[in-house]
Scaffold this active site. Sequence first.
Site, mmCIF file in Angstrom:
data_model
loop_
_atom_site.group_PDB
_atom_site.id
_atom_site.type_symbol
_atom_site.label_atom_id
_atom_site.label_comp_id
_atom_site.label_asym_id
_atom_site.label_seq_id
_atom_site.Cartn_x
_atom_site.Cartn_y
_atom_site.Cartn_z
ATOM 1 N N HIS A 173 0.821 -1.207 0.000
ATOM 2 C CA HIS A 173 0.000 0.000 0.000
ATOM 3 C C HIS A 173 0.857 1.261 0.000
ATOM 4 C CE1 HIS A 173 0.208 0.960 4.415
ATOM 5 N NE2 HIS A 173 0.256 -0.343 4.569
ATOM 6 N N GLU B 168 -5.298 1.849 2.436
ATOM 7 C CA GLU B 168 -5.192 0.674 3.308
ATOM 8 C C GLU B 168 -5.353 1.043 4.767
ATOM 9 O OE1 GLU B 168 -2.944 -2.467 5.708
ATOM 10 O OE2 GLU B 168 -2.742 -0.286 5.623
ATOM 11 N N ASP C 99 4.066 -6.213 3.592
ATOM 12 C CA ASP C 99 3.725 -5.171 4.557
ATOM 13 C C ASP C 99 4.612 -5.300 5.788
ATOM 14 O OD1 ASP C 99 2.311 -3.070 5.835
ATOM 15 O OD2 ASP C 99 0.404 -3.749 5.010
ATOM 16 N N HIS D 197 3.730 2.996 13.060
ATOM 17 C CA HIS D 197 2.696 4.031 13.090
ATOM 18 C C HIS D 197 3.144 5.251 13.883
ATOM 19 C CE1 HIS D 197 -1.307 2.089 11.631
ATOM 20 N NE2 HIS D 197 -0.286 1.814 10.826
#
Length: 348
Positions: free
Chosen positions: A69, A209, A232, A317
Site C-alpha cells: 500500500h 489501506e 507489509d 505508526h
Amino acid sequence: MPNIKQNTLDVEKLKRLVELPGPSGDEWRVRHIIKKEITPFVDEVYSDKFGNLIAHSKGAGAKVMLVAHMDEIGLMVKSIETNGITCSEIGGFEAVMLLGEIVEVEAKGKFITGVVTMKEMANDEKIKKVIKMEDLLIDTGFSRDELIKQGVEIGSYIHQHPRTVFLRNGKLIVSKAIDDRMGCFVLMELAKRLKKTRSDIYYVFTVQEEIGLYGGETSVYGLEPDWAIAVDTSGSDDFGNEHPSRKVGGGPCLTIKDSDMITNRCINDWLKAIAKKLNMPLQLDISDFGTTDALTISVSKGGIPCTVLGVVVRNIHSSVGVASLHDIAQLIDLLEQLLKDPARKCVP
C-alpha cells in the site's frame, strides 16, 4: 547516507519513497514516482478507478499478485481555531506520539510548517490527563485569518515532516511511512530483478489501506490471480523482552495470523522451505492486533489464497519507525526465489 553497496539496496530510492507525503486518499505523489520508476521493467502500467497503481509483467506461468500500500497514516484539518488547528486522524495514531512533532499543513499546493502541541504544553503547565486527539492543536504561528487567507481549510491534509536518519552505522533506517513504502520499494526492486523471467506477476500498489483496506479490495476484481502476497510491515516486540518473537534485524517476517485472518498454509510452507534452502532466518508473526490488504483480497472473488510477508518495524505508526536494511534485502531475495518459477496451484 549509509555505506551500503548499490547492488544490494538502492537506499536513496527507499529514502525518497518514505519521505514523500501520501496519507490515505492523497497518494498521488507516491503513485507518480512509482509509475515512473517501474515502467521500464514491466509490460504495462495503469491506474484503476479507485487510484491503485497496477504494473503487469506478462508471462505464461502462475498469475501472482504482489500487493503493497502506498498510503501512510496522517492527519486532516478538522477546524481552524484562534489558537491553532484541530485535526482528525487518518489511520491509527496514539495521540501522545504526536506531541512535539513537526508537521506540514497543505495549503493551495504549498506547505505551512507547524508543531503539534496542546494547551498545557504550550503554557508550560503539568499534563495530568490521558492525551486524546481532541486535545491536540497545531501551532503554525499564524492567526486563524492568516491561515484561511493562505488556503488552509477544513479537509486540508496535514503531513508528517519528512526526516530520515540511519542508526547503527547505517544498518537501520529511521523514518515515517516505512509502513508501507518499504513494501512499495520491495515490489519495485522485484520488478527490476524479475524482468526476464516467465512469471506472470501483477505488482499492485494500493490506496487507502490505513483507513479500511479499501484499495486491496477494489484492485483484485479485474485481475483473477491464482494467489497473492501482501508485502507489509509487522510491529516489533523486541524492546525489553528476553525472547522476542518479532525482532528488528531478525530477518523477514511471515504472518501466520493477525487480528482478522489466518494466512494460507500452502504459500507459507513454500516460503518456509525457500528460507531454509537459502539459510535465511524467517520470523513468524502471531498477532491479535491489526490486519492488512491480504484480508480483503483473500475473501474476494470466491476466495484467493493469500499471505503476508514483510519486515518488523519498531515504533510502527509513528514518525520514527525503525527497520533493518538487511531485513529488507533478505525479503527481496526470498520473494525473488519464490517468483522465478512459482507454482500455479495452492491448496487450502
